[in-house]
Design an enzyme around this catalytic site. Structure first.
Site, mmCIF file in Angstrom:
data_model
loop_
_atom_site.group_PDB
_atom_site.id
_atom_site.type_symbol
_atom_site.label_atom_id
_atom_site.label_comp_id
_atom_site.label_asym_id
_atom_site.label_seq_id
_atom_site.Cartn_x
_atom_site.Cartn_y
_atom_site.Cartn_z
ATOM 1 N N GLU A 165 -1.887 -10.290 -5.945
ATOM 2 C CA GLU A 165 -1.960 -11.091 -7.173
ATOM 3 C C GLU A 165 -1.190 -10.412 -8.295
ATOM 4 O OE1 GLU A 165 -4.392 -10.108 -5.212
ATOM 5 O OE2 GLU A 165 -6.089 -11.487 -5.201
ATOM 6 N N GLU A 206 0.820 -1.208 0.000
ATOM 7 C CA GLU A 206 0.000 0.000 0.000
ATOM 8 C C GLU A 206 0.855 1.259 0.000
ATOM 9 O OE1 GLU A 206 -2.780 -0.606 3.240
ATOM 10 O OE2 GLU A 206 -3.934 -2.018 1.981
HETATM 11 N N1 THU Z 1 -6.139 -6.538 -2.224
HETATM 12 C C1 THU Z 1 -5.352 -7.524 -2.755
HETATM 13 O O1 THU Z 1 -4.134 -7.579 -2.519
HETATM 14 N N2 THU Z 1 -5.936 -8.436 -3.564
HETATM 15 C C2 THU Z 1 -7.267 -8.464 -3.859
HETATM 16 O O2 THU Z 1 -7.694 -9.247 -4.700
HETATM 17 C C3 THU Z 1 -8.187 -7.576 -3.131
HETATM 18 C C4 THU Z 1 -7.551 -6.404 -2.495
HETATM 19 C C5 THU Z 1 -5.520 -5.548 -1.337
HETATM 20 C C6 THU Z 1 -5.464 -4.164 -1.884
HETATM 21 C C7 THU Z 1 -5.372 -3.352 -0.602
HETATM 22 O O3 THU Z 1 -4.007 -3.329 -0.183
HETATM 23 C C8 THU Z 1 -6.145 -4.171 0.410
HETATM 24 O O4 THU Z 1 -6.247 -5.469 -0.139
HETATM 25 C C9 THU Z 1 -7.534 -3.643 0.710
HETATM 26 O O5 THU Z 1 -8.254 -3.427 -0.451
#
Ligand code: THU
Length: 128
Positions: free
Chosen positions: A55, A44
């Protein structure tokens, strides 16, 4: 590598997730047809929209190492949630045959096809 091996790697990656804002940790492990495995976690950013999913980190690592074809991806979250829409579209770019293994941290596993998660996908052939 089998499904449990991929889930174990994805779980390890989940520990590396950089999630100071959402606190929602995701780990992924992607098995290429070459037999190599590429891992990812979500990363993030204070500028929220720059955050990237686990992913896509795994896919971009793999493709940047020359991989184009994939067997399976394991995704681990606490409650076991399938990939977001953006990641489904990025997975589809490299074929529709991938198995998507969705695991929670308590031992529950679900397996999806990309067709199930992204029916009627927009794809390269649609540009022809
Ligand atoms: N996130 C993922 O890493 N993969 C997903 O398929 C759904 C969302 C992450 C993005 C962000 O860092 C956190 O989850 C909350 O949305």
């Amino acid at each position: 590598m089998n499904d449990e091996g991929l889930i174990a790697l994805a779980s390890e990656m989940r520990e590396k997730a950089y999630v100071p804002y959402s606190k929602f940790a995701v780990g992924a492990a992607l098995l290429a047809k070459s037999g190599r495995v590429y891992t990812g976690c979500n990363v993030e950013n204070a500028s929220y929209s720059l955050s990237v999913c686990a992913e896509r980190v795994a896919i971009y690592k793999a493709v940047s190492e020359g991989e184009r074809e994939f067997e399976a991806i394991a995704v681990v979250t606490e409650k076991g949630v399938p990939p977001c829409g953006a990641c489904r579209q990025v997975l589809r770019e490299f074929g529709e045959g991938i198995r998507i293994i969705v695991a929670d941290v308590y031992g529950k596993r679900r397996i999806f096809t990309l067709e199930e998660l992204l029916p009627e996908a927009f794809k390269a052939e649609d540009l022809m």
